[in-house]
Design a protein around this motif. Structure first.
Motif, PDB file in Angstrom:
ATOM      1  N   ARG A  99      -0.649   0.089  -5.040  1.00 37.85           N
ATOM      2  CA  ARG A  99      -1.908   0.533  -4.432  1.00 37.85           C
ATOM      3  C   ARG A  99      -2.993   0.656  -5.507  1.00 37.85           C
ATOM      4  O   ARG A  99      -4.114   0.196  -5.326  1.00 37.85           O
ATOM      5  CB  ARG A  99      -1.681   1.866  -3.711  1.00 37.85           C
ATOM      6  N   LEU A 129       0.820  -1.211   0.000  1.00 36.39           N
ATOM      7  CA  LEU A 129       0.000   0.000   0.000  1.00 36.39           C
ATOM      8  C   LEU A 129       0.856   1.264   0.000  1.00 36.39           C
ATOM      9  O   LEU A 129       0.376   2.341  -0.366  1.00 36.39           O
ATOM     10  CB  LEU A 129      -0.946   0.005   1.204  1.00 36.39           C
ATOM     11  N   GLU A 182       2.656   3.512  -4.832  1.00 41.28           N
ATOM     12  CA  GLU A 182       1.486   3.987  -5.581  1.00 41.28           C
ATOM     13  C   GLU A 182       1.034   3.013  -6.667  1.00 41.28           C
ATOM     14  O   GLU A 182      -0.158   2.733  -6.803  1.00 41.28           O
ATOM     15  CB  GLU A 182       1.790   5.355  -6.196  1.00 41.28           C
TER      16      GLU A 182
END
Length: 161
Positions: A27, A21, A24
């Motif tokens: 995520r 997470l 980027e």
């Protein structure tokens, strides 16, 4: 028959997710999977996401696995952790990491027995053994790093400073 939870493995899964997470690309790829938009197209994202053993390729989550992870995290934050989590079988190989872990163990021992106390070697060994299998390494590292002071004859130890 139910098997005992593998708390270190569950914590590793939680750490793995948090690490993902923090990136980027990962995520976004995870979000795409979880919202049903399909797998990430970029292989550099698909590979790491495939290591989440609680997440299917189609984005379905293994809810019982997630509950076990959440339960392990809750346990580790409770005062029951010492009763449920096994002691360390190994200490990190790098000297500074080993000393950091050993110093933390020594501090915990003296937080529990009283920071002003002095302990004999046998008493200290018994307390360290609750946390780590290699008692002598932890004791030595804690002395070498300056966390513990040892009498000249090795008869007693106390928390430094």
């Amino acid at each position: 028959m139910t098997t005992a939870p593998d708390h270190p493995a569950e914590l590793g899964r939680a750490r793995q997710l948090v690490a993902m997470l923090s990136a980027e690309k990962l995520r976004r790829g995870l979000g795409r999977l979880l919202t049903g938009d399909g797998p990430a197209e970029d292989p550099s994202v698909r590979g790491p996401l495939s290591r989440l053993d609680w997440l299917g390729e189609d984005g379905t989550a293994d809810v019982p696995a997630l509950r076990r992870i959440a339960d392990s995290l809750a346990l580790m934050r409770s005062d029951r952790a010492i009763l449920e989590v096994p002691r360390l079988d190994g200490i990190p190989m790098k000297t500074e990491e080993s000393r950091e872990v050993s110093g933390r163990i020594a501090r915990i021992v003296f937080e529990r027995v009283g920071s002003a106390r002095s302990l004999g070697e046998a008493e200290l060994n018994a307390a360290i053994a609750m946390f780590a299998a290699d008692v002598a390494l932890v004791r030595r590292d804690a002395v070498d790093s300056g966390v513990l002071e040892r009498s000249a004859d090795g008869a007693w130890y106390r928390l430094a400073g």
